[in-house]
Design a protein around this motif. Structure first.
Motif, PDB file in Angstrom:
ATOM      1  N   VAL A   1       2.313   1.899  -3.400  1.00  0.00           N
ATOM      2  CA  VAL A   1       1.309   2.450  -4.307  1.00  0.00           C
ATOM      3  C   VAL A   1       1.202   3.962  -4.131  1.00  0.00           C
ATOM      4  CG1 VAL A   1      -1.175   2.558  -4.767  1.00  0.00           C
ATOM      5  CG2 VAL A   1      -0.048   0.347  -4.544  1.00  0.00           C
TER       6      VAL A   1
ATOM      7  N   VAL B   1       5.543  -2.805  -5.934  1.00  0.00           N
ATOM      8  CA  VAL B   1       4.094  -3.076  -5.981  1.00  0.00           C
ATOM      9  C   VAL B   1       3.819  -4.445  -6.587  1.00  0.00           C
ATOM     10  CG1 VAL B   1       1.944  -2.413  -7.110  1.00  0.00           C
ATOM     11  CG2 VAL B   1       3.335  -0.674  -6.015  1.00  0.00           C
TER      12      VAL B   1
ATOM     13  N   VAL C   1       3.639   0.728 -15.270  1.00  0.00           N
ATOM     14  CA  VAL C   1       2.906  -0.320 -14.554  1.00  0.00           C
ATOM     15  C   VAL C   1       2.708  -1.543 -15.442  1.00  0.00           C
ATOM     16  CG1 VAL C   1       0.667  -0.923 -13.561  1.00  0.00           C
ATOM     17  CG2 VAL C   1       1.747   1.225 -12.946  1.00  0.00           C
TER      18      VAL C   1
ATOM     19  N   MET D   1      -3.732  -0.206  -8.554  1.00  0.00           N
ATOM     20  CA  MET D   1      -3.996   0.811  -7.531  1.00  0.00           C
ATOM     21  C   MET D   1      -3.327   2.152  -7.822  1.00  0.00           C
ATOM     22  SD  MET D   1      -4.356  -0.817  -3.718  1.00  0.00           S
ATOM     23  CE  MET D   1      -2.877  -1.813  -3.750  1.00  0.00           C
ATOM     24  N   PRO D   2      -2.067   2.187  -8.325  1.00  0.00           N
ATOM     25  CA  PRO D   2      -1.474   3.501  -8.626  1.00  0.00           C
ATOM     26  C   PRO D   2      -2.285   4.305  -9.637  1.00  0.00           C
ATOM     27  CG  PRO D   2       0.225   1.808  -8.571  1.00  0.00           C
ATOM     28  CD  PRO D   2      -1.088   1.100  -8.493  1.00  0.00           C
TER      29      PRO D   2
ATOM     30  N   LEU E   1       7.122   0.769  -8.346  1.00  0.00           N
ATOM     31  CA  LEU E   1       6.295  -0.114  -9.165  1.00  0.00           C
ATOM     32  C   LEU E   1       6.808  -1.551  -9.129  1.00  0.00           C
ATOM     33  CD1 LEU E   1       5.596   2.186 -12.226  1.00  0.00           C
ATOM     34  CD2 LEU E   1       4.044   1.575 -10.380  1.00  0.00           C
TER      35      LEU E   1
ATOM     36  N   MET F   1      -4.734  -4.983  -7.250  1.00  0.00           N
ATOM     37  CA  MET F   1      -3.585  -4.459  -6.506  1.00  0.00           C
ATOM     38  C   MET F   1      -2.613  -3.739  -7.428  1.00  0.00           C
ATOM     39  SD  MET F   1      -2.725  -7.348  -3.608  1.00  0.00           S
ATOM     40  CE  MET F   1      -2.427  -8.657  -4.790  1.00  0.00           C
TER      41      MET F   1
ATOM     42  N   VAL G   1       0.834  -1.200   0.000  1.00  0.00           N
ATOM     43  CA  VAL G   1       0.000   0.000   0.000  1.00  0.00           C
ATOM     44  C   VAL G   1       0.874   1.258   0.000  1.00  0.00           C
ATOM     45  CG1 VAL G   1      -1.707   1.319   1.300  1.00  0.00           C
ATOM     46  CG2 VAL G   1      -1.932  -1.163   1.123  1.00  0.00           C
TER      47      VAL G   1
END
Length: 366
Positions: free
Chosen positions: A48, A233, A75, A268-269, A230, A265, A45
């Protein structure tokens, strides 16, 4: 006061990606206990939030629509690595990972992100405005890529089952790359003005438009930290995926749910960045992120997976079932009705969110 806040933001946005990357290195290749999974999830989290922060700094330097493009492509490239890793380490069920993840990304971006951003902007401004030319072209590209790569394999007859032959897969991969390259050219060079936020007369301007851009050195530093964030993530999502798979199996849910959760997930960014743009009445930026992410997810992932099938074991199943094809067709129709006028209200946002909710519900209860 602002200076202190800026320093604090710079500090957390520097050490959080590093901490998340350290958690990834320490946990990679190991079976994590419950408390470690929780710690990795917290790092996920944080990574992100840091990714969104650095993406916005880069966007401030390079301007739109390049800023949206940087986050979407970054991403997606790392998402490809995650899919290849899952397919290489999976069994027979791994043959559908690419399809499940890419389709989930399309539903999340075109219905979840777009619907949420329309809702946020319409609640604040009553009507969300954007360029129909840019958004319509992006949507047409998404629909073409999705149909060509995830619908046609179900109906081709050269190979039994919802799979492409080697020649068909090669054609789909090359066509996807060409469409992606054409879209990026139109977005950033040929018709860049179609992808810039719409200015409203009589409304307050976005303070970020007049904020001083970061220095070149700070921009490169943010780009490096964005990459680290990233990677963290996607890598941390991979670390928590065994716990997700175990939970999915214990609950008796379909294996495709794993792809949905991981896609949520990983995206999310983009979701956070798009919502923040919508709150500033920059709906075009939100749609750039949503549709751009969907285009990159298909246009880059399918060619990369097609290349990876040379050494990956097992088949590559891309064709969708009837339920998902209906959802895709309905998404294409509703999205076209949303973007063609160049204006949208709460109703359109609500319709897209209902479609997204239907996708999630049917994933858990097919």
């Amino acid at each position: 006061m602002k200076t202190g806040t800026s320093v604090t933001a710079a500090q957390w946005s520097t050490w959080v990606p590093v901490a998340a990357a350290v958690a990834l290195l320490l946990g990679w290749g190991r079976s994590l206990p419950g408390y470690a999974v929780v710690l990795v999830a917290v790092c996920l989290v944080g990574a992100v939030l840091a990714a969104v922060h650095h993406a916005e700094l880069i966007a401030l330097r390079v301007g739109e629509p390049f800023g949206s493009l940087v986050l979407a492509v970054a991403v997606t490239i790392i998402e490809v690595g995650l899919i290849v890793t899952l397919m290489a380490g999976g069994g027979a069920e791994a043959s559908t990972y690419a399809r499940d993840t890419v389709f989930a990304a399309v539903m999340i971006t075109c219905n979840g992100i777009a619907g949420l951003c329309l809702l946020v902007t319409a609640l604040r401004k009553r009507v969300a405005v954007f360029h129909a030319e840019g958004s319509g072209g992006a949507l047409a590209t998404v629909c073409t890529l999705a149909t060509m790569t995830m619908v046609l394999p179900t109906f081709t007859t050269s190979h039994p089952g919802p799979e492409f032959t080697a020649a068909q897969l090669t054609f789909a991969a090359i066509a996807s790359l060409c469409l992606y390259g054409l879209f990026v050219t139109v977005q950033t060079v040929r018709h860049r003005d179609y992808f810039l936020p719409v200015a409203r007369d009589g409304h307050e301007s976005d303070p970020d438009e007049h904020a001083p851009p970061p220095t070149l050195r700070k921009t490169w530093w943010s780009l490096a930290l964005l990459f680290v964030a990233l990677v963290a993530v996607v890598g941390d999502a991979k670390l928590v995926s065994p716990a997700i798979e175990t939970g999915v199996g214990a609950a008796g849910l379909p294996n495709s749910v794993v792809g949905v959760v991981i896609a949520l997930m990983v995206l999310m960014p983009e979701t956070l960045a798009a919502v923040r743009a919508a709150r500033r009445d920059r709906m075009q930026t939100s749609l750039n992120l949503a549709y751009g992410s969907a285009i990159a997810s298909i246009g880059l992932t399918i060619p990369a997976i097609a290349l990876a099938t040379i050494w990956l074991p097992g088949p590559l199943i891309l064709g969708e079932d009837a339920t998902h094809m209906v959802l895709l067709a309905l998404t294409a129709l509703v999205s076209a009705l949303t973007v063609v006028p160049g204006r949208a209200t709460l109703l359109q946002g609500g319709v897209h969110l209902v479609l997204f909710a239907a996708f999630v519900f049917l994933s858990f209860s097919p």
